[in-house]
Design an enzyme around this catalytic site. Structure first.
Site, PDB file in Angstrom:
ATOM      1  N   HIS A  77       0.830  -1.219   0.000  1.00 43.18           N
ATOM      2  CA  HIS A  77       0.000   0.000   0.000  1.00 43.18           C
ATOM      3  C   HIS A  77       0.859   1.262   0.000  1.00 43.18           C
ATOM      4  O   HIS A  77       0.503   2.264   0.627  1.00 43.18           O
ATOM      5  CB  HIS A  77      -0.948   0.024   1.207  1.00 43.18           C
ATOM      6  CG  HIS A  77      -1.962  -1.080   1.211  1.00 43.18           C
ATOM      7  ND1 HIS A  77      -3.232  -0.943   0.731  1.00 43.18           N
ATOM      8  CD2 HIS A  77      -1.871  -2.367   1.640  1.00 43.18           C
ATOM      9  CE1 HIS A  77      -3.900  -2.078   0.878  1.00 43.18           C
ATOM     10  NE2 HIS A  77      -3.090  -2.961   1.423  1.00 43.18           N
ATOM     11  N   ASN A 150     -10.299  -2.847   2.555  1.00 41.06           N
ATOM     12  CA  ASN A 150     -10.021  -2.835   1.116  1.00 41.06           C
ATOM     13  C   ASN A 150     -11.310  -2.585   0.357  1.00 41.06           C
ATOM     14  O   ASN A 150     -12.393  -2.591   0.944  1.00 41.06           O
ATOM     15  CB  ASN A 150      -9.431  -4.174   0.673  1.00 41.06           C
ATOM     16  CG  ASN A 150      -7.945  -4.310   0.996  1.00 41.06           C
ATOM     17  OD1 ASN A 150      -7.249  -3.328   1.196  1.00 41.06           O
ATOM     18  ND2 ASN A 150      -7.471  -5.542   1.045  1.00 41.06           N
ATOM     19  N   TYR A 364       0.802  -4.340  12.030  1.00 32.88           N
ATOM     20  CA  TYR A 364       0.658  -2.906  11.782  1.00 32.88           C
ATOM     21  C   TYR A 364       1.450  -2.068  12.777  1.00 32.88           C
ATOM     22  O   TYR A 364       2.135  -1.111  12.408  1.00 32.88           O
ATOM     23  CB  TYR A 364      -0.825  -2.503  11.761  1.00 32.88           C
ATOM     24  CG  TYR A 364      -1.519  -3.021  10.518  1.00 32.88           C
ATOM     25  CD1 TYR A 364      -1.807  -4.373  10.391  1.00 32.88           C
ATOM     26  CD2 TYR A 364      -1.824  -2.192   9.467  1.00 32.88           C
ATOM     27  CE1 TYR A 364      -2.391  -4.872   9.247  1.00 32.88           C
ATOM     28  CE2 TYR A 364      -2.416  -2.683   8.309  1.00 32.88           C
ATOM     29  CZ  TYR A 364      -2.700  -4.019   8.205  1.00 32.88           C
ATOM     30  OH  TYR A 364      -3.259  -4.511   7.071  1.00 32.88           O
TER      31      TYR A 364
HETATM   32 FE1  HDD Z   1      -2.538  -4.857   5.420  1.00 33.02          FE
HETATM   33  C1  HDD Z   1      -1.096  -1.817   5.112  1.00 33.02           C
HETATM   34  C2  HDD Z   1      -5.499  -3.592   4.254  1.00 33.02           C
HETATM   35  C3  HDD Z   1      -3.908  -8.031   5.374  1.00 33.02           C
HETATM   36  C4  HDD Z   1       0.177  -6.035   6.930  1.00 33.02           C
HETATM   37  N1  HDD Z   1      -3.172  -3.062   4.784  1.00 33.02           N
HETATM   38  C5  HDD Z   1      -2.422  -1.919   4.746  1.00 33.02           C
HETATM   39  C6  HDD Z   1      -3.215  -0.833   4.277  1.00 33.02           C
HETATM   40  C7  HDD Z   1      -4.455  -1.336   4.028  1.00 33.02           C
HETATM   41  C8  HDD Z   1      -4.435  -2.731   4.359  1.00 33.02           C
HETATM   42  C9  HDD Z   1      -5.651  -0.567   3.512  1.00 33.02           C
HETATM   43  C10 HDD Z   1      -2.717   0.584   4.047  1.00 33.02           C
HETATM   44  C11 HDD Z   1      -3.033   1.476   5.198  1.00 33.02           C
HETATM   45  C12 HDD Z   1      -2.589   2.885   4.858  1.00 33.02           C
HETATM   46  O1  HDD Z   1      -3.209   3.501   3.989  1.00 33.02           O
HETATM   47  O2  HDD Z   1      -1.614   3.327   5.449  1.00 33.02           O
HETATM   48  N2  HDD Z   1      -4.323  -5.669   4.841  1.00 33.02           N
HETATM   49  C13 HDD Z   1      -5.439  -4.957   4.490  1.00 33.02           C
HETATM   50  C14 HDD Z   1      -6.569  -5.851   4.420  1.00 33.02           C
HETATM   51  C15 HDD Z   1      -6.109  -7.099   4.723  1.00 33.02           C
HETATM   52  C16 HDD Z   1      -4.704  -6.983   5.003  1.00 33.02           C
HETATM   53  C17 HDD Z   1      -7.976  -5.424   4.094  1.00 33.02           C
HETATM   54  C18 HDD Z   1      -6.862  -8.388   4.808  1.00 33.02           C
HETATM   55  C19 HDD Z   1      -8.107  -8.475   5.144  1.00 33.02           C
HETATM   56  N3  HDD Z   1      -1.957  -6.706   6.000  1.00 33.02           N
HETATM   57  C20 HDD Z   1      -2.672  -7.878   5.940  1.00 33.02           C
HETATM   58  C21 HDD Z   1      -1.943  -8.930   6.596  1.00 33.02           C
HETATM   59  C22 HDD Z   1      -0.783  -8.360   7.060  1.00 33.02           C
HETATM   60  C23 HDD Z   1      -0.820  -6.969   6.663  1.00 33.02           C
HETATM   61  C24 HDD Z   1      -2.423 -10.358   6.743  1.00 33.02           C
HETATM   62  C25 HDD Z   1       0.356  -8.974   7.814  1.00 33.02           C
HETATM   63  C26 HDD Z   1       0.318 -10.038   8.529  1.00 33.02           C
HETATM   64  N4  HDD Z   1      -0.738  -4.082   5.848  1.00 33.02           N
HETATM   65  C27 HDD Z   1       0.216  -4.748   6.541  1.00 33.02           C
HETATM   66  C28 HDD Z   1       1.390  -3.870   6.914  1.00 33.02           C
HETATM   67  C29 HDD Z   1       0.975  -2.494   6.314  1.00 33.02           C
HETATM   68  C30 HDD Z   1      -0.357  -2.804   5.684  1.00 33.02           C
HETATM   69  C31 HDD Z   1       2.708  -4.399   6.525  1.00 33.02           C
HETATM   70  C32 HDD Z   1       1.966  -1.820   5.396  1.00 33.02           C
HETATM   71  C33 HDD Z   1       1.989  -0.373   5.791  1.00 33.02           C
HETATM   72  C34 HDD Z   1       1.214  -0.311   6.995  1.00 33.02           C
HETATM   73  O3  HDD Z   1       0.769  -1.548   7.330  1.00 33.02           O
HETATM   74  O4  HDD Z   1       1.000   0.689   7.654  1.00 33.02           O
HETATM   75  O5  HDD Z   1       1.540  -3.814   8.274  1.00 33.02           O
END
Ligand code: HDD
Length: 701
Positions: A77, A150, A364
């Site tokens: 993202h 999402n 997160y």
């Molecule tokens: Fe995630 C970012 C949505 C599964 C780990 N995720 C991130 C963002 C969104 C989502 C919208 C961007 C937020 C922003 O605008 O800063 N992610 C989802 C959805 C998931 C999902 C809807 C499943 C239902 N994500 C998911 C899993 C993991 C992560 C299973 C890890 C185990 N996601 C992350 C992260 C991020 C992230 C690495 C990257 C940047 C951040 O968090 O702030 O932690």
């Protein structure tokens, strides 16, 4: 000195005074230490031709700060766009939740929303085929609540432990560093084809949902099952939905590819323009509420994030609206530094045991520390609560809100205010006391094993045109996959989803024969019913509001016609741009000047929802052989757009497309009445009959 959401002076508590320049109108430029700068054009040198002196502290500070401007982009993202707004609650929801923001009708809670793509790097184009992030931060009176969702209601995987594998496979391949911002490559489809649980989500990302026309026209989903908990401690399961007020809309793939070239910032520009023109994007929050009994009896496991609950089974209750009415002051300070965490919940909301959600709750918080560099990221204005807060935490990098008194521990016996904050058992957050027990093991629940039934449900819920887009995008992506065995493996899964889809993709790939059907842990439920809510086209709002018309004009254009069309568009709540041979604009037949918004090769028709070609005879002659003008019309036709035209434009259209192509999607505009008719037709957004005709031609071949 203005910086982000407040003056630097204000934020550091110094009273915000600044030095003044000699004319007194502008603040004086200073160093970070507040020393006024006398010359910001030249570094300090020994003699006019150097060498540069090391003692130039202003130069060194300026370059030092510049060198450290970048922070790690989000690992997923990375590309996003944020805006401020508010959530307005319709009715008290006290029966279901004690969450403060839902207690009073009309209550407005400040919000910050960041939309994003998943796979691309920070500078990638907006119209990549991808999931869109829809992350909402609600600054409630009892703390910040983040719904990190999402625009697709399901996810690729069931257990968070597979997330790094999924993302590694989707992003650029590690040896070559490409392709980025696209899943059309071997590694992604290799992974998907070996993970049957991802097939349902694969159907969604191969559908038009993955190429939205605008963030404003897409749905949002919290994805997981959560809990609402009321004041008596009663829990109700809930799924969160965001429904766009103006309905859903997507572009077609060929259009997406061209938009990425013409305007890689298409989505962020769209949001910026909508908010700045006062047409505030809006969504309604919908809740699907259900109890343990429903959860036990439902055909799928409500803790499995690869499944949804059809709206026909559990209807959606609209409980409030989200309005985005303010762009950020500074992109980095707010959009880049905003830190969403699924673990940010408030009293009255709780987690379920969904293993994907449980894993996210670790990820997160951890990722924010990496990106923002300090556990004090919560002090950054966009992340700080807007309600009073008091912790006994202290120090760390960039500590801005250390306790001011002598006491930084608890229990303590210091009197009065000196004693610091205390826990509040009655008002404080309580976890719902769910009864959970079982052996410690690494396992996947049997109830998560049906991987194809909802994939099929999604497919059969689409209109033929949407189904054809799904087949086309599978074919496109797999055509970029180099290893034939991976292509075959994907088709073998599609055979469990729908035979016709599998055959169409196989045909598109030129396969000589069908592979063996993939072994299914559970057979596809043949009795699964279509769900109308899953289709974009079956849920049309029949409005052109919030959409944009591109008007191609030349000198001599009929000024009255243009005025009438503008009026009809204003009435509809739509916007428009003028595209002309030069950016200076054109002189209308009545002598008035029409300023152009785009020069013809800067305003291709892919940037508009519908187009009008309102050219004069002499104008038609001028642009007849101009490739950009011809593409304007040819693309609008190919992308099934409505096209309005002046009488003088007809020979030009016929020349570009051929006389037989002027179907019912072409609307002659001769007078004011015709402009209203044209805008009315545009409410259908696309003239899909044209594409359907093409489909039946393909079928007949
Ligand atoms: Fe995630 C970012 C949505 C599964 C780990 N995720 C991130 C963002 C969104 C989502 C919208 C961007 C937020 C922003 O605008 O800063 N992610 C989802 C959805 C998931 C999902 C809807 C499943 C239902 N994500 C998911 C899993 C993991 C992560 C299973 C890890 C185990 N996601 C992350 C992260 C991020 C992230 C690495 C990257 C940047 C951040 O968090 O702030 O932690």
């Amino acid at each position: 000195m203005k910086n982000g959401s407040g003056s630097v002076g204000e934020r550091l508590g110094t009273g915000g005074e600044t030095h003044q320049t000699s004319n007194g109108n502008l603040p004086a430029l200073t160093t970070q230490q507040g020393v006024p700068v006398s010359d910001d054009q030249n570094s300090l040198k020994v003699g006019a031709r150097g060498p540069t002196a090391l003692e130039d502290f202003h130069f060194r500070e300026k370059i030092f700060h510049f060198d450290h401007e970048r922070i790690p982009e989000r690992v997923v993202h990375a590309r996003g766009f944020g805006a401020h707004g508010y959530f307005e609650n319709y009715q008290p929801l006290t029966d279901f939740t004690r969450a403060d923001l839902f207690q009073r009708a009309g209550e407005k809670t400040p919000a910050f929303v960041r939309f994003s793509t998943v796979a691309g790097n920070k500078g990638s184009p907006d119209l990549a085929r991808d999931v869109r992030g829809f992350a909402v931060k609600l600054y409630t009176k009892e703390g910040n609540w983040d719904i990190v969702g999402n625009n697709i209601p399901v996810f690729f995987i069931q257990d968070a432990i597979k997330f790094p594998d999924l993302i590694h496979a989707a992003k650029q391949e590690p040896d070559r560093g490409f392709p980025q911002a696209q899943t059309a490559h071997d590694n992604f489809w290799d992974f998907i084809s070996l993970m049957p649980e991802s097939v349902h989500m694969a159907m969604w990302i191969m559908s038009d949902r993955a190429i939205p026309r605008s963030f404003r026209f897409m749905e949002g989903f919290g994805v997981h099952t959560f809990r609402l908990v009321n004041a008596k401690g009663k829990s109700t399961f809930v799924k969160f939905h965001w429904k766009p007020k103006l309905g859903m809309q997507s572009v077609v793939w060929n259009e997406a590819v061209k938009i990425n070239g013409a305007d890689p910032d298409f989505h962020r520009r769209d949001m910026w323009q909508a908010i700045h023109s006062g047409k505030f994007p809006e969504w309604e929050l919908g809740l699907q509420l259900f109890d343990e009994k429903f959860a036990d009896e439902f055909q799928f496991d409500v803790l499995d994030a690869t499944k949804l609950i059809p709206e026909e089974l559990i209807p959606i209750h609209k409980v409030g609206r989200l309005v985005l009415d303010r762009c950020v002051d500074n992109f980095f300070a707010e959009t880049e530094q905003v830190a969403f965490c699924t673990n940010n919940i408030v009293p009255g909301i709780d987690f379920s045991n969904d293993p994907l959600l449980q894993g996210r709750n670790f990820s997160y918080l951890d990722t924010q520390l990496k990106r923002l560099g300090s556990p004090n990221f919560t002090n950054i204005p966009v992340n700080a609560p807007k309600c009073p807060f008091a912790t006994l935490q202290q120090d760390g990098h960039m500590a801005l809100v250390n306790p001011k008194t002598r006491v930084n521990y608890e229990p303590n016996s210091w009197p009065g205010a000196e004693a610091g904050p205390r826990e509040t058992p009655d008002k404080g957050f309580h976890s719902y006391p769910a009864q959970d027990e079982g052996p410690k093991l690494r396992a996947r629940s049997e109830s998560f094993a049906d991987h194809y039934s909802q994939a099929r449900q999604f497919y059969i819920s689409q209109t033929p045109i949407e189904q054809s887009h799904i087949a086309a995008s599978f074919t496109f992506e797999l055509s970029k996959v180099e290893r034939p065995d991976i292509r075959l493996r994907v088709v073998s899964h599609l055979m469990n989803v729908d035979e016709e889809l599998a055959n169409n993709v196989a045909m598109g790939l030129g396969l000589k024969g069908m592979p063996q059907r993939a072994q299914a842990a559970k057979p596809t439920a043949s009795a699964i019913k279509a769900s109308k809510a899953l289709s974009i086209l079956l849920n049309s709002h029949q409005t052109f509001e919030g959409r944009k018309l591109g008007m191609l004009v030349t000198d001599g254009v009929d000024g009255d016609l243009v005025a009438a069309l503008k009026k009809a568009l204003d009435k509809e709540g739509a916007s428009y741009e003028f595209i002309a041979p030069t950016i200076t604009g054109v002189k209308a037949s009545d002598g008035s000047m029409i300023e152009a918004n785009q020069k013809i090769d800067g305003g291709p028709s892919v940037l508009y929802d519908a187009v009008a070609v309102l050219i004069s005879k002499q104008g038609a002659d001028l642009i007849a052989n101009e490739p950009a003008a011809r593409d304007f019309v040819a693309d609008a036709y190919a992308h099934s757009k409505f096209l309005g035209y002046s009488e003088e434009a007809q020979p030009f259209l016929t020349k570009v497309l051929g006389a037989d192509k002027l179907d019912n999607g072409f609307i002659a505009i001769g007078n004011a009445k015709d402009t209203a008719k044209f805008v009315q037709e545009c409410r259908k957004l696309r003239f899909w009959e044209r594409a359907n005709g093409h489909l039946s031609n393909v079928a007949a071949r």
